[in-house]
Motif scaffolding. Sequence first.
Motif, PDB file in Angstrom:
ATOM      1  N   PRO A 119      -3.712   6.355  -7.742  1.00 40.13           N
ATOM      2  CA  PRO A 119      -2.296   6.121  -7.423  1.00 40.13           C
ATOM      3  C   PRO A 119      -1.681   5.037  -8.305  1.00 40.13           C
ATOM      4  CG  PRO A 119      -3.616   6.239  -5.419  1.00 40.13           C
ATOM      5  CD  PRO A 119      -4.591   6.171  -6.567  1.00 40.13           C
ATOM      6  N   GLU A 120      -0.420   5.223  -8.634  1.00 42.44           N
ATOM      7  CA  GLU A 120       0.354   4.233  -9.384  1.00 42.44           C
ATOM      8  C   GLU A 120       1.418   3.646  -8.462  1.00 42.44           C
ATOM      9  OE1 GLU A 120       0.589   3.127 -12.608  1.00 42.44           O
ATOM     10  OE2 GLU A 120      -0.833   4.393 -13.691  1.00 42.44           O
ATOM     11  N   GLU A 121       1.718   2.360  -8.642  1.00 43.15           N
ATOM     12  CA  GLU A 121       2.731   1.694  -7.832  1.00 43.15           C
ATOM     13  C   GLU A 121       4.060   1.615  -8.579  1.00 43.15           C
ATOM     14  OE1 GLU A 121       1.317  -2.131  -6.725  1.00 43.15           O
ATOM     15  OE2 GLU A 121      -0.245  -1.365  -5.380  1.00 43.15           O
ATOM     16  N   GLY A 122       5.139   1.480  -7.803  1.00 38.24           N
ATOM     17  CA  GLY A 122       6.454   1.250  -8.382  1.00 38.24           C
ATOM     18  C   GLY A 122       7.029   2.430  -9.132  1.00 38.24           C
ATOM     19  N   VAL A 123       6.589   3.652  -8.801  1.00 37.98           N
ATOM     20  CA  VAL A 123       7.093   4.847  -9.469  1.00 37.98           C
ATOM     21  C   VAL A 123       8.374   5.303  -8.771  1.00 37.98           C
ATOM     22  CG1 VAL A 123       6.578   7.214 -10.136  1.00 37.98           C
ATOM     23  CG2 VAL A 123       4.755   5.502 -10.078  1.00 37.98           C
ATOM     24  N   ALA A 124       9.389   5.621  -9.547  1.00 34.33           N
ATOM     25  CA  ALA A 124      10.674   6.008  -8.964  1.00 34.33           C
ATOM     26  C   ALA A 124      11.271   7.192  -9.709  1.00 34.33           C
ATOM     27  CB  ALA A 124      11.648   4.827  -9.007  1.00 34.33           C
ATOM     28  N   PRO A 125      12.028   8.042  -8.990  1.00 36.54           N
ATOM     29  CA  PRO A 125      12.768   9.107  -9.672  1.00 36.54           C
ATOM     30  C   PRO A 125      13.676   8.518 -10.747  1.00 36.54           C
ATOM     31  CG  PRO A 125      12.811   9.442  -7.297  1.00 36.54           C
ATOM     32  CD  PRO A 125      12.211   8.079  -7.529  1.00 36.54           C
TER      33      PRO A 125
ATOM     34  N   ALA B 161       0.820  -1.215   0.000  1.00 37.48           N
ATOM     35  CA  ALA B 161       0.000   0.000   0.000  1.00 37.48           C
ATOM     36  C   ALA B 161       0.852   1.263   0.000  1.00 37.48           C
ATOM     37  CB  ALA B 161      -0.928  -0.008   1.210  1.00 37.48           C
ATOM     38  N   ALA B 162       2.077   1.153   0.535  1.00 39.71           N
ATOM     39  CA  ALA B 162       2.948   2.326   0.606  1.00 39.71           C
ATOM     40  C   ALA B 162       3.561   2.685  -0.742  1.00 39.71           C
ATOM     41  CB  ALA B 162       4.058   2.086   1.624  1.00 39.71           C
ATOM     42  N   LEU B 163       3.392   1.810  -1.742  1.00 37.24           N
ATOM     43  CA  LEU B 163       3.966   2.074  -3.064  1.00 37.24           C
ATOM     44  C   LEU B 163       3.126   3.045  -3.884  1.00 37.24           C
ATOM     45  CD1 LEU B 163       5.062  -1.513  -4.151  1.00 37.24           C
ATOM     46  CD2 LEU B 163       6.548   0.347  -3.405  1.00 37.24           C
ATOM     47  N   GLY B 164       1.862   3.225  -3.510  1.00 37.31           N
ATOM     48  CA  GLY B 164       0.982   4.074  -4.296  1.00 37.31           C
ATOM     49  C   GLY B 164       1.409   5.525  -4.296  1.00 37.31           C
ATOM     50  N   VAL B 165       1.480   6.113  -5.496  1.00 33.27           N
ATOM     51  CA  VAL B 165       1.900   7.503  -5.661  1.00 33.27           C
ATOM     52  C   VAL B 165       0.851   8.230  -6.494  1.00 33.27           C
ATOM     53  CG1 VAL B 165       3.629   9.014  -6.710  1.00 33.27           C
ATOM     54  CG2 VAL B 165       4.349   6.956  -5.501  1.00 33.27           C
ATOM     55  N   SER B 166       0.459   9.421  -6.047  1.00 35.38           N
ATOM     56  CA  SER B 166      -0.553  10.175  -6.794  1.00 35.38           C
ATOM     57  C   SER B 166      -0.055  11.518  -7.307  1.00 35.38           C
ATOM     58  CB  SER B 166      -1.796  10.405  -5.921  1.00 35.38           C
ATOM     59  OG  SER B 166      -1.437  11.085  -4.730  1.00 35.38           O
ATOM     60  N   ARG B 167       1.100  11.969  -6.830  1.00 38.15           N
ATOM     61  CA  ARG B 167       1.664  13.241  -7.306  1.00 38.15           C
ATOM     62  C   ARG B 167       3.131  13.069  -7.663  1.00 38.15           C
ATOM     63  NH1 ARG B 167      -0.936  18.217  -6.344  1.00 38.15           N
ATOM     64  NH2 ARG B 167      -3.012  17.943  -5.441  1.00 38.15           N
ATOM     65  N   LEU B 168       3.522  13.628  -8.791  1.00 37.72           N
ATOM     66  CA  LEU B 168       4.898  13.534  -9.258  1.00 37.72           C
ATOM     67  C   LEU B 168       5.403  14.912  -9.650  1.00 37.72           C
ATOM     68  CD1 LEU B 168       4.323  10.683 -11.878  1.00 37.72           C
ATOM     69  CD2 LEU B 168       5.011  10.356  -9.509  1.00 37.72           C
ATOM     70  N   ALA B 169       6.665  15.163  -9.406  1.00 33.73           N
ATOM     71  CA  ALA B 169       7.325  16.345  -9.955  1.00 33.73           C
ATOM     72  C   ALA B 169       8.183  15.880 -11.116  1.00 33.73           C
ATOM     73  CB  ALA B 169       8.194  17.022  -8.898  1.00 33.73           C
TER      74      ALA B 169
END
Length: 381
Positions: free
Chosen positions: A351-357, A291-299
């Motif tokens: 939210p998307e999972e597994g998103v990384a800089p 659940a902590a992998l979910g990302v909803s905002r990106l720069a």
Amino acid sequence: MSDTVNLLNSLGFAKTPAETRVVVAMSGGVDSSVVAAQLKSEGYDVVGVTLQLYDHGAALARKGACCAGRDIHDARAVADRMGFPHYVLDYESRFRESVIDDFADQYLAGATPVPCVRCNQSVKFRDLLSTARELGADCLATGHYVRRVEGAHGPQLHRAADPARDQSYFLFATTPEQLAYVRFPLGGVATKAETRAMAAAHGLPVADKADSQDICFVPGGRYADVIEKLRPGAAEPGEIVDLEGRVLGTHPGVIHYTVGQRRGLGVGGGAPLHVVRLEPRARRVVVGPRAALGVSRLAVGEVNWLGDGPFERAPDGGWRVAVRVRSTRPPAPARVLPTGPASAEVVLAEPEEGVAPGQACVFYADGRVLGGGWIARRDAD
């Protein structure tokens, strides 16, 4: 076969094919070989160019990688069969500086780079394009599965006809000026089987050649081995911690881990854990539940805009688009809010999972590529 057509010329020029010089970027695979062969059969003045991107001798033993020594041989064999000139250009130093060193530096900084985009952005669509112009070519053609469509405001970049082969994610950094010069004849081909049938019809020796799978300089997908070779001593041990900072174990080096990873963490007990983020300066791998992998905002930064109108003049609420944050993900609804001429905040509808800089975030609207940028930060990281 072509993505742009007029009455005289399938590549969109107002002259006959015989009067049109085309430099074809030939990797030695079936796709670029078919492009070169088909254009030659249509009567174009074709010049094949293959790039030697890393050590030729070492490359001979590598399977499943593009631009290797065997591929150079295969490209030359296609040129000989079809009767057009073929040149091999030594781009090793350019490739190392623009792609390999960048890959290593980003990986050490805890990012997840996409070197194939950097290669297209720099070596192929900057350096090779310049060489094509020096050779007097009217355009540069590649074997990418993506479509170039003439729009009201100039050429547009669109997803390929075959969604399974679409490579638009890797070409988002193509500038409007480059797009005006490059052609993608395979963009409208329905399936890879059709491409192989075309290769067989031309009698090409690569008709049944397997597709490349790995990043060309990372055979077997062993990223950490490459980083350790390029940056000796980079794999420093450290701690594996949970989201509250509690130490759960140790690791042999941050470079062995990627965001979203679940297997091989070496910490057990309880619910499955995933890599949530990497902290290379502290030499820490932070893990947590899925659940902590979910990302909803990106720069995102280094935005390349291919849409109509200035990027910063977005409508109220931002540009409403679909975005891909990984090449294997389908486009998902989002809003792109410009924060500068080449930067933005991306707000995902879900939210998307597994998103990384370091990954690319590519913008789409109805199959058209509106551009994209590099993920610099996710949420409050």
